[in-house]
Design an enzyme around this catalytic site. Structure first.
Site, PDB file in Angstrom:
ATOM      1  CB  THR A 181       4.428   0.077   1.173  1.00 26.28           C
ATOM      2  OG1 THR A 181       3.612  -0.328   0.079  1.00 26.28           O
ATOM      3  CG2 THR A 181       5.654  -0.797   1.237  1.00 26.28           C
ATOM      4  CE  LYS A 185      -3.577  -6.583  -0.864  1.00 26.69           C
ATOM      5  NZ  LYS A 185      -2.322  -6.101  -0.254  1.00 26.69           N
ATOM      6  CE  LYS A 226      -4.785  -2.197   2.843  1.00 32.13           C
ATOM      7  NZ  LYS A 226      -3.405  -2.211   3.244  1.00 32.13           N
ATOM      8  NE  ARG A 227      -5.265  -4.826  -7.659  1.00 26.45           N
ATOM      9  CZ  ARG A 227      -4.922  -5.420  -8.803  1.00 26.45           C
ATOM     10  NH1 ARG A 227      -3.787  -5.126  -9.374  1.00 26.45           N
ATOM     11  NH2 ARG A 227      -5.715  -6.285  -9.394  1.00 26.45           N
ATOM     12  CG  HIS A 274       7.984  -8.553  -2.896  1.00 26.69           C
ATOM     13  ND1 HIS A 274       8.111  -7.297  -2.378  1.00 26.69           N
ATOM     14  CD2 HIS A 274       9.009  -8.718  -3.748  1.00 26.69           C
ATOM     15  CE1 HIS A 274       9.171  -6.699  -2.915  1.00 26.69           C
ATOM     16  NE2 HIS A 274       9.738  -7.556  -3.753  1.00 26.69           N
ATOM     17  CE  LYS A 291       3.244   4.290  -0.326  1.00 22.75           C
ATOM     18  NZ  LYS A 291       2.629   3.525  -1.428  1.00 22.75           N
TER      19      LYS A 291
END
Ligand code: C3B
Length: 840
Positions: A680, A575, A569-570, A376, A684
């Site tokens: 992911t 990110k 998100k985290r 992952h 969504k």
């Protein structure tokens, strides 16, 4: 209404009903029954909380029935079965999902109404089961939903953490973590199986017998006790299990003598050690004891699960005249969700060699045909490496086995592929660097698993070309791609009923819920003014609901007519939430410099950012603080606050996501290309008609392909440009954009308070190194990011165009159903087939 009796409006409610009742009055009777006769609270109190527990228990009755039927069906047919091993599951709430999958939501809404309650309020009483961290854990939960819905013989295995992932509080100092006590009262969704208990050993030594066989003995032995959570499929009887292990000491481990002697702590020492094992997810690992605890947790999951799997295999063979261990892989597929459950490999070898008496070759053949591994991430810090000395201490027999796997691998390569000699140093499992000898878990997985997969096409390509390139030349077909997916039940049908109804109306079928490809049928209506208006009103309803929530949890009032722009998100530097907030700061500064008339021509925006920072990740916590500080200034600035709001949404989790995603119009997936394996939440958002601003990273690439590039706000470097850009930076060739400099300078000037953001901003300066020299290329991508944001503002002004793009996003999201992902795993990795419970 939330009166004092369970029978507030109980005129026509029978005393007790069949557990599978679908008539609202009978359902109400069941709820009533649980409120009265399986009481968890004082009598004569029936507030939303009591209504929730009683409703959940009544739903559970029904699930238990289907669950038993599913178990019996699997037992009877004895198909090959998948076991999904994961250290994380992010299940969220279960009640809405369960009654939705069982298709009894109307009956429950009516029944609760009869009892003086409102379903929406009742479901909110449930605490999220947050036994996970981020995408990987939520993926595991989406997979379970799809496995059940597709009637696949499959089970999940995990740990029953006493506390979930921490609860995030936002204070003046920034993020504060407190324990998330999801079991404070109890969970109505778990069933303890007092008869399913396996011993799990730690430490001890290896005993060698004259015939050469070996056995792991002594040390400490704990008991793994099974708690099962039912996972109902959508509109099917199939209900599978998520089996979560809890650690216990044996009753004999309580030292009554010491206790009576007043030595209370040492009397119960093993009991308190047992409690530590499943106390929390990801205990801090800065200390040696923290590392050891994490390793114990991983082994605990692997050992208990494999003993259970083997016992079930033998049970099903019982009564058959002859059977052989070589049949095991035709009955059992074990999927490792990342490297955390890697110890399943040496544990299966140990059980086969030492307990079942197989020879090495046979045990190795069985193990390698059973186990598959999903990678992952390519981030070096997430690729697990365990100290060899800790492993020798905790798991001496497993280290012998790993050592042997490593030796045999080296020998195999030397004999068959002498050309790879120079690569062996990196390919082998043991890294014997004398300073810090470690076991490389990813290498152990790749060497031992029959299949290795990445989670999006780009990610799998990177694995093949870089991280695992050397292995590809040895095993050309071992590496596969399985692009992630999300369950359309939770992430559209249940969390966004307004939009779902519109989709069903225009497609003239509800089949899309299990066949998401049907959404392409919306494309032909993307320009239709009626659909667009319905679409817009559904979005507005969700935005209003979200605005109310934001007001309630942050005190900030946001305007549902502004563009809702969300990044959740985290918190991680790769990110690039920092890029988002720098963009917001630049926007703020620009607005400040405008005349009131100029401001009126801008597109009003509400930027929402949410996510948890790992407790010891300093820069991530600084980013959380910065977002909050910027929000405090911007939101209270009367000159601009009708054109811009910046909100930090606290304690992001699954149920908060269920509110945010339907209400979103733009969402940010802006990682440095090549670093986000898949993502992911991008799927969504897109599924819910939210447009994406993003880089060519992870699954963004495929989403953009599916929905059409004209419907995606793209910016930034591509993955193959990244190494050269870092090199250029080192060589002093980076020229920052003035907008980037201005935004940083504004923070340094103290515009957002006195907190010292220099160390955070300094990570964007300098020339090189991980975490320095702007390793994540915020500076490089910033100008194209800001340009893309300008196109967003322009596009939003054209309402029809925006609505069309939104419809096309949903229409193009069919590929990202986890049903598609799981069907591919089933066919291409597990080789399992559906095993449906007959419908009566
Ligand atoms: C995540 C990755 O960071 C995401 O890109 C990916 O979509 C999900 O896994 C699911 O595949 N991930 C995670 O949440 N935790 C890890 N330890 C590694 C990856």
């Amino acid at each position: 209404v939330n009166g004092t009796s369970a029978t507030a409006k109980s005129e026509k409610i029978p005393a007790i009903a069949h557990p599978l009742a679908e008539d609202p009055a009978e359902v109400a009777a069941n709820i009533n029954y649980h409120a009265k006769y399986s009481p968890h609270f004082s009598p004569f109190k029936f507030e939303p909380e009591q209504a929730y527990y009683a409703s959940a228990e009544s739903v559970r009755d029904r699930l238990v029935q289907q669950w038993n039927e599913t178990y019996l069906q699997f037992h009877k047919v004895d198909p090959k079965q998948t076991y999904y091993l994961s250290m994380e599951y992010l299940q969220g709430r279960a009640l809405t999902n369960a009654i939705g999958n069982l298709n009894i939501q109307d009956a429950y809404a009516d029944a609760l109404n009869k009892l003086g309650h409102d379903l929406e309020e009742v479901v909110e009483q449930e605490k999220d089961a947050a036994l996970g961290n981020g995408g990987l854990g939520r993926l595991a939960s989406c997979f379970l939903d799809s496995m059940a819905t597709l009637n696949l013989p499959a089970w999940g295995y995990g740990l029953r953490y006493r506390y979930g992932l921490f609860k995030q509080l936002i204070t003046k100092e920034g993020q504060k973590e407190i324990a998330e006590d999801w079991l404070e009262k109890f969970s109505p969704w778990e069933v303890v199986r007092h008869d399913v208990v396996f011993p799990v050993r730690f430490f001890g030594r290896v005993e060698v017998y004259p015939n050469g066989s070996r056995k792991w003995v002594e040390g400490e032995v704990f008991q793994a006790l099974a708690y099962d959570v039912p996972i109902p499929g959508y509109k099917t009887k199939n209900t599978i299990s998520l089996r979560l292990w809890e650690a216990k000491a044996s009753s004999g481990d309580f030292n009554l003598f010491q206790f009576n002697d007043g030595q209370y702590e040492s009397a119960a020492q093993l009991h308190s050690q047992a409690q530590q094992i499943c106390a929390v997810l990801y205990p801090g690992d800065a200390t040696e004891s923290g590392k050891l605890l994490r390793l114990k947790q991983q082994f605990f999951l692997c050992s208990a699960s494999l003993q259970d799997i083997i016992q079930r295999f033998k049970e099903r063979k019982n009564g058959k005249d002859t059977w052989q261990w070589s049949e095991f892989p035709s009955k059992v597929a074990v999927q490792l969700n990342d490297t955390h459950p890697t110890l399943a490999i040496p544990e299966l070898m140990r059980l086969l060699l030492d307990d079942e008496g197989l020879g090495w070759d046979e045990a190795w053949d069985v193990t390698t045909r059973t186990v598959a591994y999903t990678n992952h991430t390519v981030l070096p810090e997430a690729l697990e490496k365990w100290s060899q000395s800790v492993m020798w201490k905790l798991l001496p027999r497993h280290m012998e086995i790993i050592d042997e796997i490593d030796k045999r691998f080296l020998e195999m390569i030397r004999v068959t592929r002498p050309d790879l000699e120079s690569k062996l140093h990196n390919m082998r499992i043991l890294d014997n660097n004398p300073q810090k000898p470690v076991v490389r878990m990813a290498n152990l997985c790749v060497v031992s698993a029959h299949t290795v997969n990445g989670v999006a096409q780009l990610h799998s390509d990177i694995l093949k070309a870089e991280l695992f390139a050397d292995y590809v030349s040895v095993w050309p077909s071992k590496l596969q791609n399985k692009t992630n997916g999300i369950t359309p039940r939770r992430w559209l049908r249940f969390c966004n009923p307004e939009l779902s109804n519109i989709i069903t109306k225009w497609l003239k079928t509800e089949q899309w819920v299990t066949n998401l490809d049907l959404l392409v049928g919306l494309r032909q209506f993307a320009d239709n003014a009626d659909l667009q208006e319905e679409w817009a009103s559904a979005k507005m309803a969700s935005k209003q609901r979200l605005a109310q929530y934001v007001l309630r949890v942050t005190g900030v009032s946001i305007d549902p007519n502004s563009l809702f722009d969300i990044q959740v998100k985290r918190i991680h530097e790769y990110k690039r939430q920092l890029m988002n907030i720098l963009g917001a700061i630049y926007r703020y500064k620009k607005l400040k410099g405008m005349s009131p008339d100029e401001r009126k021509n801008t597109t009003p925006r509400t930027i929402m950012i949410g996510g948890k920072a790992f407790a010891t990740y300093t820069n991530a916590k600084r980013i959380v603080k910065l977002v909050n500080d910027v929000g405090d200034v911007v939101n209270t600035d009367p000159e601009v606050n009708s054109y811009l709001k910046v909100v930090f949404v606290p304690n992001y989790n699954v149920s908060v996501a269920e509110l945010l995603i339907p209400g979103s119009e733009l969402s940010q997936h802006i990682s440095t290309a090549g670093m986000e394996a898949s993502g992911t939440s991008n799927m969504k958002f897109s599924l819910n008609g939210c447009l994406i601003i993003g880089t060519l990273d992870g699954a963004n690439v495929e989403i953009r392909e599916e929905i059409g590039e004209e419907n995606f706000f793209l910016f930034g470097a591509t993955a193959d440009q990244v190494p050269k850009l870092r090199q250029d930076r080192e060589n002093g060739l980076f020229k920052p954009d003035p907008r980037f400099e201005e935004a940083k300078q504004f923070i340094r000037s103290g515009a957002f308070g006195s907190y010292d953001y220099n160390p955070l901003l300094d990570s964007l300066e300098g020339n090189s190194g991980y975490g320095r020299g702007d390793y994540f290329l915020v500076g490089h991508d910033f100008p194209s990011y800001m340009d893309a944001q300008e196109s967003v503002d322009a596009a939003y002004k054209d309402r029809k165009k925006w609505l069309k793009m939104s419809i096309l996003s949903t229409a193009g999201s069919g590929k990202f159903s986890s049903d598609r992902t799981i069907s591919q795993y089933a066919k291409e990795i597990w080789n399992i087939e559906e095993c449906r419970v007959p419908s009566s």
